[in-house]
Design a protein around this motif. Structure first.
Motif, PDB file in Angstrom:
ATOM      1  N   TYR A   4       1.216   4.244  -2.963  1.00  0.00           N
ATOM      2  CA  TYR A   4       1.339   5.535  -2.440  1.00  0.00           C
ATOM      3  C   TYR A   4       2.504   6.337  -3.015  1.00  0.00           C
ATOM      4  O   TYR A   4       2.264   7.556  -3.814  1.00  0.00           O
ATOM      5  CB  TYR A   4       1.096   5.968  -1.133  1.00  0.00           C
ATOM      6  N   SER A   5       3.588   5.819  -2.940  1.00  0.00           N
ATOM      7  CA  SER A   5       4.935   6.483  -3.277  1.00  0.00           C
ATOM      8  C   SER A   5       4.992   6.552  -4.665  1.00  0.00           C
ATOM      9  O   SER A   5       5.537   7.571  -5.447  1.00  0.00           O
ATOM     10  CB  SER A   5       6.092   5.962  -2.648  1.00  0.00           C
ATOM     11  N   THR A  49       4.074  12.597   3.423  1.00  0.00           N
ATOM     12  CA  THR A  49       4.647  11.138   3.530  1.00  0.00           C
ATOM     13  C   THR A  49       4.942  10.761   5.244  1.00  0.00           C
ATOM     14  O   THR A  49       4.952   9.958   5.570  1.00  0.00           O
ATOM     15  CB  THR A  49       5.963  11.152   2.853  1.00  0.00           C
ATOM     16  N   SER A  91       0.767  -1.305   0.098  1.00  0.00           N
ATOM     17  CA  SER A  91      -0.012   0.010   0.022  1.00  0.00           C
ATOM     18  C   SER A  91       0.697   1.427   0.211  1.00  0.00           C
ATOM     19  O   SER A  91       0.579   2.218  -0.769  1.00  0.00           O
ATOM     20  CB  SER A  91      -0.918  -0.110   1.326  1.00  0.00           C
ATOM     21  N   CYS A 102       2.905   9.212  -6.070  1.00  0.00           N
ATOM     22  CA  CYS A 102       3.479  10.453  -6.079  1.00  0.00           C
ATOM     23  C   CYS A 102       4.619  10.741  -6.840  1.00  0.00           C
ATOM     24  O   CYS A 102       4.603  11.888  -7.483  1.00  0.00           O
ATOM     25  CB  CYS A 102       4.205  10.573  -4.600  1.00  0.00           C
ATOM     26  N   THR A 129       0.452   4.518   7.760  1.00  0.00           N
ATOM     27  CA  THR A 129       0.506   3.231   7.027  1.00  0.00           C
ATOM     28  C   THR A 129       1.471   2.128   7.431  1.00  0.00           C
ATOM     29  O   THR A 129       0.951   0.854   7.632  1.00  0.00           O
ATOM     30  CB  THR A 129       0.478   3.638   5.512  1.00  0.00           C
TER      31      THR A 129
END
Length: 621
Positions: A422-423, A469, A418, A426, A476
């Protein structure tokens, strides 16, 4: 196996415990050893002398027929007159007329370019090329000799002498009957954009995301075997700089590089590497430092992925090419058009002797001097040590999880999915940001320059990204119950894999990147002491892609303007402007030519950095 583990009680053996206890020292030794090893490769005893692998080249074994130096001087005088008539453009009609007078099949090639960061900016250009058909061939293969035209108002050094020697060589070649391949004489406009458009039209393929509308070619020759790009500003020349670096760090076959060095040296020219002559005493300490600086200059240039001449765009089509850049230094004996023409004629005749494509010599190598080389089998082991330092730490972290068996659930790497998603998102946002930022600038009529909008937007995005982040990423990782050691192990494994993959295409980029980020990523986890926690965060900020760009441009600006060190604010101002332009160039180079430095920085390196930044706030051990 009993020495390493005891399956009955799942306890670590003493040998493994010693390994875990000493892994930091071992990793440090591997890292330092790799740097020392790489530095030693510049010393003459640790590299090899260049040689020819392709016997068919037969360099320098023919009698030169070039005697048209007087014709080259006439062409140069006429070109200077035409340049005064067209101070901002290219005299297409004059160059085409000269090709026709020489009996070449002459054509013009029209193309247009749409600036990718502003669809309303469209530029047009025209290339001129002439084809000398081989008298002993069937037009299935050809060679290319190219020169970029630079008008008098250009900020770059002129190339009229290069066009003059090309025309005189065409006249000399036209009278010869030994050519087995067609020869294309190409004069391009708008530097690399003209070459890229011509190559895309020649092969009828686009690699520039439709930013370059390459048009159509009225005629072609055969498959291009090799290309020589000339950048000769003057008639009197003392030094020849052989430029090899192509797009994304690709290099031409070493035989071609050796051929150009050998034949120009035969005509009494001094050949250079990165505009530096070979040291007279390579076995001395000064000679080693000199060679090391030349090697480092080559690696830095290769790491950027930016071609050092128009030749760099031929490589992606499987065409071996390089640029011959000439200069004259005061106090040196200069040579005129006669000797320049003889050297270039020898190169073209050697290429005409080839019976197949270049394949015998190295494609992956580094050069500490013009006559020395470091092959892939020599420079990869020290790079492997540098990667091994990270892998050793990752293995030690993974093995140490057995010290606390009740925490094994926090070592599920799949739970990182997950956050990696996300990264990666980004990174994709950063990659697409330049077009969105410039579009927003036009829509809101802010009136800001492209450099200010892109660089300023990236600074704001970077700050927001760090804040998100630190909150979302940390939440997270804690929700998934991932320990900081597990995340750090994943960072080291992913970084090692990525660096190995990058090294397969651009070893200089991999080495320099790994040299900087390896120590920082190795300590990318939270500590209890607040001072050391802040120090680690500061180090991690310094290896952020935007900070690395600013640091690199600062070093380059200081190298070009060392006198500005006494005026630090002025030096920082120039660095800021250079960083803005460098970022925009990285974006547009990716859109025009397919340079993947910006793509790799945003979609590969930035997600890894994000994972390291989130782990700095992960309090789970």
């Amino acid at each position: 196996m009993g020495l390493l583990s005891n399956p009955s009680d799942k306890q670590l053996s003493p040998l493994v415990l010693k390994f875990i206890a000493k892994q930091k020292a071992l990793s440090f030794l591997l890292y330092v050893g790799s740097i020392v090893w790489l530095a030693c490769l510049a010393y003459r005893q640790f590299n090899a002398g260049t040689y020819f692998s392709e016997n068919a080249l037969l360099p320098g074994l023919v009698h030169s027929n070039f005697k048209e130096d007087f014709l080259a001087r006439q062409y140069l005088a006429a070109l200077k007159g035409e340049a005064e008539r067209y101070p901002n453009g290219m005299p297409h009609a004059f160059i085409a007329a000269q090709f026709k007078q020489l009996g070449l099949d002459t054509y013009t090639h029209n193309f247009s370019v749409t600036y990718p960061l502003d669809q309303n900016e469209i530029y047009s250009g025209k290339n001129v090329y002439g084809i000398l058909r081989a008298s002993r061939g069937a037009s299935t293969e050809c060679l290319v000799m190219s020169v970029p035209y630079r008008p008098p108002n250009s900020v770059l050094t002129g190339t009229n002498a290069g066009i003059a020697i090309m025309l005189s060589l065409a006249a000399s070649f036209r009278a010869a009957s030994y050519w087995a391949r067609d020869i294309i004489f190409l004069v391009t406009e708008h530097e690399q954009l003209g070459v890229e458009a011509w190559l895309e039209a020649y092969h009828y393929t686009s690699s520039s995301s439709n930013a370059i509308h390459f048009g159509q070619l009225d005629a072609r020759a055969g498959a291009i075997q090799a290309a020589i790009n000339l950048e000769l500003p003057y008639e009197k020349i003392s030094h020849i700089d052989v430029r090899m670096e192509g797009l994304n760090g690709q290099l031409p076959n070493l035989d071609l590089v050796n051929l150009v060095h050998r034949l120009f040296q035969q005509e009494r020219f001094t050949t250079t590497l990165k505009e530096k002559e070979d040291h007279p005493d390579p076995f001395s300490m000064e000679g080693w430092i000199y060679s090391a600086s030349s090697l480092l200059s080559l690696m830095v240039s290769q790491a950027t992925g930016v071609p050092t001449g128009n030749h760099g765009l031929f490589h992606r089509f499987g065409i071996e090419a390089l640029t011959v850049a000439a200069s004259y230094k005061k106090g040196w004996h200069g040579s005129n058009f006669l000797f320049i023409g003889r050297a270039i004629e020898g190169i073209m005749r050697s290429l005409n002797n080839l019976q197949e494509r270049f394949h015998q010599s190295f494609f992956f190598y580094l050069l500490p001097a013009t006559n020395r080389y470091i092959s892939i089998g020599v420079y990869m082991p020290p790079f492997g040590l540098m990667i091994g330092a990270m892998l050793l730490q990752a293995v030690a972290l993974y093995i140490s999880r057995k010290e606390k068996p009740n925490e094994n659930e926090s070592w599920n790497f799949l739970n990182l999915g997950s956050f990696l998603l996300y990264s990666t998102i980004c990174g994709l946002i950063f990659h697409s940001a330049p077009e969105k930022l410039t579009g927003f600038n036009r829509y809101m009529a802010l009136g800001l320059s492209t450099e200010d909008v892109v660089f300023g937007g990236f600074c704001i995005l970077s700050i927001v990204h760090c804040m998100l982040t630190s909150t979302f990423g940390t939440r997270t990782l804690c929700t998934q119950r991932l320990s900081a050691k597990c995340v750090q192990c994943a960072i080291l494994l992913l970084t090692s894999t990525l660096m190995y993959a990058v090294a397969m295409g651009n070893v200089s980029l991999a080495v320099l990147t790994c040299l900087v980020i390896s120590p920082v990523f190795s300590i990318a986890k939270a500590v209890s002491q607040r001072f050391f926690q802040y120090c680690r965060r500061l180090l991690l900020i310094l290896v952020h892609p935007l900070c690395l760009l600013f640091i690199a441009t600062f070093i380059d600006t200081y190298r070009v303007f060392p006198e500005e060190i006494n005026q630090p604010w002025k030096l920082l101002g120039k660095t800021h402007s250079a960083a803005q332009r460098a970022l925009v160039y990285a974006v547009t180079d990716g859109m025009f030519y397919g340079n993947w430095l910006f793509l790799a920085g945003t979609t590969l390196y930035l997600p890894l950095w994000s994972l390291a930044w989130a782990n700095m706030s992960n309090s789970s051990n």
